[in-house]
Design an enzyme around this catalytic site. Structure first.
Site, PDB file in Angstrom:
ATOM      1  N   TYR A 142      -8.791   5.276   7.950  1.00 23.41           N
ATOM      2  CA  TYR A 142      -8.809   5.920   9.553  1.00 23.41           C
ATOM      3  C   TYR A 142      -9.869   6.966   9.529  1.00 23.41           C
ATOM      4  O   TYR A 142      -9.851   8.035   8.886  1.00 23.41           O
ATOM      5  CB  TYR A 142      -7.619   6.479   9.992  1.00 23.41           C
ATOM      6  CG  TYR A 142      -6.292   5.469  10.119  1.00 23.41           C
ATOM      7  CD1 TYR A 142      -5.626   4.999   8.955  1.00 23.41           C
ATOM      8  CD2 TYR A 142      -6.076   4.720  11.473  1.00 23.41           C
ATOM      9  CE1 TYR A 142      -4.670   3.987   8.952  1.00 23.41           C
ATOM     10  CE2 TYR A 142      -5.077   3.985  11.426  1.00 23.41           C
ATOM     11  CZ  TYR A 142      -4.149   3.682  10.337  1.00 23.41           C
ATOM     12  OH  TYR A 142      -3.357   2.554  10.250  1.00 23.41           O
ATOM     13  N   HIS A 161       0.802  -1.162   0.060  1.00 22.58           N
ATOM     14  CA  HIS A 161       0.149   0.110   0.206  1.00 22.58           C
ATOM     15  C   HIS A 161       0.706   1.243   0.155  1.00 22.58           C
ATOM     16  O   HIS A 161       1.740   1.223   0.898  1.00 22.58           O
ATOM     17  CB  HIS A 161      -0.841   0.241   1.307  1.00 22.58           C
ATOM     18  CG  HIS A 161      -2.055  -0.943   1.303  1.00 22.58           C
ATOM     19  ND1 HIS A 161      -3.010  -0.717   2.052  1.00 22.58           N
ATOM     20  CD2 HIS A 161      -2.435  -1.898   0.505  1.00 22.58           C
ATOM     21  CE1 HIS A 161      -3.832  -1.876   1.565  1.00 22.58           C
ATOM     22  NE2 HIS A 161      -3.518  -2.367   0.723  1.00 22.58           N
ATOM     23  N   TYR A 215       4.438   6.472   9.262  1.00 23.05           N
ATOM     24  CA  TYR A 215       3.829   5.330   9.405  1.00 23.05           C
ATOM     25  C   TYR A 215       4.589   4.158   8.446  1.00 23.05           C
ATOM     26  O   TYR A 215       4.427   3.170   8.971  1.00 23.05           O
ATOM     27  CB  TYR A 215       2.572   5.919   8.419  1.00 23.05           C
ATOM     28  CG  TYR A 215       1.391   4.696   8.346  1.00 23.05           C
ATOM     29  CD1 TYR A 215       1.082   3.908   7.502  1.00 23.05           C
ATOM     30  CD2 TYR A 215       0.577   4.776   9.613  1.00 23.05           C
ATOM     31  CE1 TYR A 215       0.303   2.733   7.546  1.00 23.05           C
ATOM     32  CE2 TYR A 215      -0.714   4.025   9.406  1.00 23.05           C
ATOM     33  CZ  TYR A 215      -0.574   3.086   8.381  1.00 23.05           C
ATOM     34  OH  TYR A 215      -1.474   2.010   8.530  1.00 23.05           O
ATOM     35  N   LYS A 244       1.989   0.418  15.143  1.00 24.80           N
ATOM     36  CA  LYS A 244       3.695   0.221  15.335  1.00 24.80           C
ATOM     37  C   LYS A 244       4.173  -0.693  16.464  1.00 24.80           C
ATOM     38  O   LYS A 244       5.208  -0.906  16.594  1.00 24.80           O
ATOM     39  CB  LYS A 244       3.919   1.752  16.169  1.00 24.80           C
ATOM     40  CG  LYS A 244       4.024   2.912  15.050  1.00 24.80           C
ATOM     41  CD  LYS A 244       5.205   2.790  13.938  1.00 24.80           C
ATOM     42  CE  LYS A 244       4.693   3.675  12.719  1.00 24.80           C
ATOM     43  NZ  LYS A 244       4.994   2.897  11.692  1.00 24.80           N
ATOM     44  N   PRO A 273      -2.650   0.857  19.135  1.00 26.88           N
ATOM     45  CA  PRO A 273      -2.475   0.225  17.605  1.00 26.88           C
ATOM     46  C   PRO A 273      -2.910   1.027  16.724  1.00 26.88           C
ATOM     47  O   PRO A 273      -2.574   0.945  15.358  1.00 26.88           O
ATOM     48  CB  PRO A 273      -3.363  -0.817  17.715  1.00 26.88           C
ATOM     49  CG  PRO A 273      -4.328  -1.137  18.735  1.00 26.88           C
ATOM     50  CD  PRO A 273      -3.568  -0.097  19.608  1.00 26.88           C
TER      51      PRO A 273
HETATM   52  P1  FAS Z   1       3.712 -11.124  21.870  1.00 29.74           P
HETATM   53  O1  FAS Z   1       2.754 -10.806  23.073  1.00 29.74           O
HETATM   54  O2  FAS Z   1       3.201 -11.279  20.585  1.00 29.74           O
HETATM   55  O3  FAS Z   1       4.346 -12.730  22.215  1.00 29.74           O
HETATM   56  C1  FAS Z   1       4.995 -12.790  23.467  1.00 29.74           C
HETATM   57  C2  FAS Z   1       4.835 -14.435  23.508  1.00 29.74           C
HETATM   58  O4  FAS Z   1       5.295 -14.749  24.730  1.00 29.74           O
HETATM   59  C3  FAS Z   1       3.505 -15.057  23.556  1.00 29.74           C
HETATM   60  O5  FAS Z   1       3.353 -16.025  22.637  1.00 29.74           O
HETATM   61  C4  FAS Z   1       3.253 -15.336  25.182  1.00 29.74           C
HETATM   62  O6  FAS Z   1       2.676 -16.743  25.183  1.00 29.74           O
HETATM   63  C5  FAS Z   1       4.666 -16.001  25.606  1.00 29.74           C
HETATM   64  N1  FAS Z   1       5.040 -15.537  26.813  1.00 29.74           N
HETATM   65  C6  FAS Z   1       4.293 -14.722  27.768  1.00 29.74           C
HETATM   66  N2  FAS Z   1       4.830 -15.003  28.834  1.00 29.74           N
HETATM   67  C7  FAS Z   1       5.667 -16.084  28.707  1.00 29.74           C
HETATM   68  C8  FAS Z   1       6.296 -16.845  29.912  1.00 29.74           C
HETATM   69  N3  FAS Z   1       6.409 -16.531  31.156  1.00 29.74           N
HETATM   70  N4  FAS Z   1       7.055 -17.988  29.341  1.00 29.74           N
HETATM   71  C9  FAS Z   1       7.134 -18.401  28.051  1.00 29.74           C
HETATM   72  N5  FAS Z   1       6.422 -17.515  27.188  1.00 29.74           N
HETATM   73  C10 FAS Z   1       5.669 -16.594  27.666  1.00 29.74           C
HETATM   74  N6  FAS Z   1       0.075  -4.259  16.761  1.00 29.74           N
HETATM   75  C11 FAS Z   1      -0.157  -3.476  15.664  1.00 29.74           C
HETATM   76  O7  FAS Z   1       0.728  -3.121  15.091  1.00 29.74           O
HETATM   77  N7  FAS Z   1      -1.322  -3.549  15.275  1.00 29.74           N
HETATM   78  C12 FAS Z   1      -2.470  -3.823  15.896  1.00 29.74           C
HETATM   79  O8  FAS Z   1      -3.538  -4.161  15.368  1.00 29.74           O
HETATM   80  C13 FAS Z   1      -2.364  -4.734  17.031  1.00 29.74           C
HETATM   81  N8  FAS Z   1      -3.341  -5.401  17.621  1.00 29.74           N
HETATM   82  C14 FAS Z   1      -2.972  -5.787  19.034  1.00 29.74           C
HETATM   83  C15 FAS Z   1      -4.157  -6.560  19.617  1.00 29.74           C
HETATM   84  C16 FAS Z   1      -3.940  -7.115  20.985  1.00 29.74           C
HETATM   85  C17 FAS Z   1      -5.077  -7.951  21.547  1.00 29.74           C
HETATM   86  C18 FAS Z   1      -2.759  -6.960  21.369  1.00 29.74           C
HETATM   87  C19 FAS Z   1      -2.394  -7.615  22.737  1.00 29.74           C
HETATM   88  C20 FAS Z   1      -1.609  -6.496  20.607  1.00 29.74           C
HETATM   89  C21 FAS Z   1      -1.865  -5.919  19.440  1.00 29.74           C
HETATM   90  N9  FAS Z   1      -0.722  -5.094  18.692  1.00 29.74           N
HETATM   91  C22 FAS Z   1      -1.095  -4.910  17.511  1.00 29.74           C
HETATM   92  C23 FAS Z   1       0.570  -5.546  19.228  1.00 29.74           C
HETATM   93  C24 FAS Z   1       1.193  -6.679  18.800  1.00 29.74           C
HETATM   94  O9  FAS Z   1       1.085  -7.049  17.475  1.00 29.74           O
HETATM   95  C25 FAS Z   1       2.405  -6.694  19.335  1.00 29.74           C
HETATM   96  O10 FAS Z   1       3.119  -5.645  19.035  1.00 29.74           O
HETATM   97  C26 FAS Z   1       3.275  -7.882  18.905  1.00 29.74           C
HETATM   98  O11 FAS Z   1       2.538  -9.069  19.355  1.00 29.74           O
HETATM   99  C27 FAS Z   1       4.684  -8.041  19.785  1.00 29.74           C
HETATM  100  O12 FAS Z   1       5.155  -9.345  19.513  1.00 29.74           O
HETATM  101  P2  FAS Z   1       6.219  -9.835  20.740  1.00 29.74           P
HETATM  102  O13 FAS Z   1       6.777  -8.889  21.357  1.00 29.74           O
HETATM  103  O14 FAS Z   1       6.489 -11.044  20.221  1.00 29.74           O
HETATM  104  O15 FAS Z   1       5.013 -10.134  22.068  1.00 29.74           O
HETATM  105  C1  PHB Z   2      -4.961  -4.229  11.174  1.00 29.84           C
HETATM  106  O1  PHB Z   2      -4.920  -4.457  10.051  1.00 29.84           O
HETATM  107  O2  PHB Z   2      -5.083  -4.968  12.163  1.00 29.84           O
HETATM  108  C2  PHB Z   2      -4.535  -2.839  11.731  1.00 29.84           C
HETATM  109  C3  PHB Z   2      -4.035  -1.917  10.767  1.00 29.84           C
HETATM  110  C4  PHB Z   2      -3.478  -0.735  11.016  1.00 29.84           C
HETATM  111  C5  PHB Z   2      -3.585  -0.467  12.359  1.00 29.84           C
HETATM  112  C6  PHB Z   2      -4.052  -1.139  13.394  1.00 29.84           C
HETATM  113  C7  PHB Z   2      -4.397  -2.355  13.018  1.00 29.84           C
HETATM  114  O3  PHB Z   2      -3.070   0.831  12.641  1.00 29.84           O
END
Ligand code: FAS
Ligand code: PHB
Length: 389
Positions: free
Chosen positions: A200, A72, A384, A296, A292
């Site tokens: 957005y 995009h 972005y 980022k 989100p």
């Molecule tokens: P993660 O949380 O993905 O992974 C951490 C891992 O560690 C998990 O698999 C967990 O099970 C494991 N873990 C935890 N405790 C542990 C322990 N004690 N022992 C062993 N393993 C353990 N980012 C965006 O850019 N756009 C979005 O739309 C977006 N939506 C999101 C929605 C939600 C509900 C959440 C929570 C986050 C969202 N994020 C979004 C942010 C998300 O994408 C994170 O930035 C991304 O998952 C980061 O990746 P990790 O650092 O690997 O952490």
């Molecule tokens: C998504 O596609 O999940 C998404 C995209 C852009 C954002 C947040 C979430 O800023």
């Protein structure tokens, strides 16, 4: 057991770091609390910065991403029932790639399996020991057995609710937090996206975002209260509310369908300083969280992985410890810029409880300035698509 690097957490941060380390001949064990299936069931990010795409290429796991990801080069901003487009490539020669975090994580798990990387699932009671000595170790329980893994370094990739951050003494850790007075209700649906690029929207009823995963899989979000529950939202209620928040030109062409996933995510900004302590490094959500809105979260985890992988490679291959000594300073410099951008996008696009008429006019002026001013658009575009590593 002994290894060079223990990675706690088998999400995108831990897996990407593990793959890069493996390719560099550096041994790492990944400890994951859940099953692979559970990790892959979480629906999260959707937009990848060029830097993350580059890291996936460097890790040798970008084939499907290059084939199935969508580039995009712009996005739509909507308010007052009208909209305007920001063409990223008018300001910077980099697009973003739409490819779900679930697929990134799947590709990384497949690659780790192919190379025989050691990953332990359903790991419990992870404890980091002797982290400020030359002989750190991690103990945990797997299948009812206690395991002790001696290592050179521990990488905390275990997300916001993991154990790693707590291994930094409370009197050493500085935590910065801002909790937003709303959440995001997200829906994944087997429907064609309402628009070929993301929309957005700031509406008087609150924020909405129209995103996608592919031409038949859409991802939508609406701002909701912190106390809200998915039980309060039938699919029909969600679609009706989304239509009220986006310009009529999009609402009239919205294809609705059954929600195949529905969840509410809280919104917060959070940073832990420092991001390292002794032989422990924090990476990704273990160290920082962003709302989100600026896409980022995953992408800032990726820049942490870039800095951390290069620091470890420098240590093991070049016998130079300058990278591991300066990881936290280098990573935090970029983390805080991502925090700023995510806070700015969230402040501009959401409706806050008790917002005064003055606040609303300022928000409107922010959007008008963005619509009219190329420098303002350039600033959004540069942030972005991703600041340089
Ligand atoms: P993660 O949380 O993905 O992974 C951490 C891992 O560690 C998990 O698999 C967990 O099970 C494991 N873990 C935890 N405790 C542990 C322990 N004690 N022992 C062993 N393993 C353990 N980012 C965006 O850019 N756009 C979005 O739309 C977006 N939506 C999101 C929605 C939600 C509900 C959440 C929570 C986050 C969202 N994020 C979004 C942010 C998300 O994408 C994170 O930035 C991304 O998952 C980061 O990746 P990790 O650092 O690997 O952490
Ligand atoms: C998504 O596609 O999940 C998404 C995209 C852009 C954002 C947040 C979430 O800023």
């Amino acid at each position: 057991m002994r290894t060079q690097v223990v990675i706690i957490g088998g999400g995108p941060s831990g897996l990407l770091l593990g793959q890069l380390l493996h390719n560099a001949g550096i041994d790492a064990v990944i400890l994951e609390r859940q099953t692979r299936e559970y990790v892959l069931s979480r629906i999260r990010a959707g937009v990848l910065e060029r830097g993350l795409v580059g890291l996936m290429e460097q890790a040798g796991v970008a084939d499907r991403l290059k084939k199935e990801g969508y580039e995009h080069d712009g996005t739509i901003m909507a308010y007052d029932n009208r909209s305007f487009r920001i063409q990223f490539t008018d300001y910077i020669d980099k697009p973003v790639t739409v490819y779900g975090q679930t697929e990134v994580t799947r590709d990384l798990y497949d690659a780790r399996e192919r190379v025989g990387g050691k990953t332990l699932f359903l790991v419990e009671d992870v404890v980091i020991e002797d982290i400020t000595t030359e002989n750190p170790a991690v103990t945990c329980r797997v299948d009812g057995e206690t395991l002790r893994i001696e290592c050179d370094y521990v990488c905390g990739c275990d997300g916001f609710h993991g154990v790693s951050r707590q291994a930094i003494p409370a009197d050493v850790r500085r935590e910065f937090e801002k909790v937003y007075p709303f959440g995001w209700l997200g829906v994944l649906s087997d429907t064609p996206p309402v628009n070929e690029e993301l929309v957005y929207a700031n509406s008087e009823r609150g924020f909405a975002l129209c995103s996608m995963r592919n031409e038949n899989l859409s991802r939508y979000y609406i701002q909701c209260s912190q106390e809200d529950s998915i039980d309060n939202w039938s699919d029909a209620d969600f679609w009706d509310e989304l239509k009220r928040r986006i310009p009529e030109s999009y609402a009239d062409q919205l294809v609705t369908g059954d929600a195949i996933e529905k969840s509410i995510a809280p919104l917060r900004s959070f940073v832990c300083e420092p991001m390292q302590w002794g032989k422990l490094f924090l990476c990704g959500d273990a160290a920082h969280i962003v709302p989100p809105t600026g896409a980022k979260g995953l992408n800032t985890a990726a820049s942490d992985v870039h800095y951390l992988f290069n620091a470890l490679r420098q240590y093991y291959i070049d016998k130079d410890s300058s990278g591991v000594e300066s990881y936290s300073i280098k990573a935090l410099a970029r983390v805080w810029k991502a925090e700023r951008f995510s806070w700015w996008m969230t402040s501009m696009l959401h409706r806050f409880p008790n917002q005064s008429d003055f606040d609303l006019r300022i928000q409107w002026a922010e959007l008008e300035f963005l619509r009219e001013n190329k420098s303002a658009q350039a600033s959004l575009a540069i942030n972005y698509v991703g600041l340089p590593y």
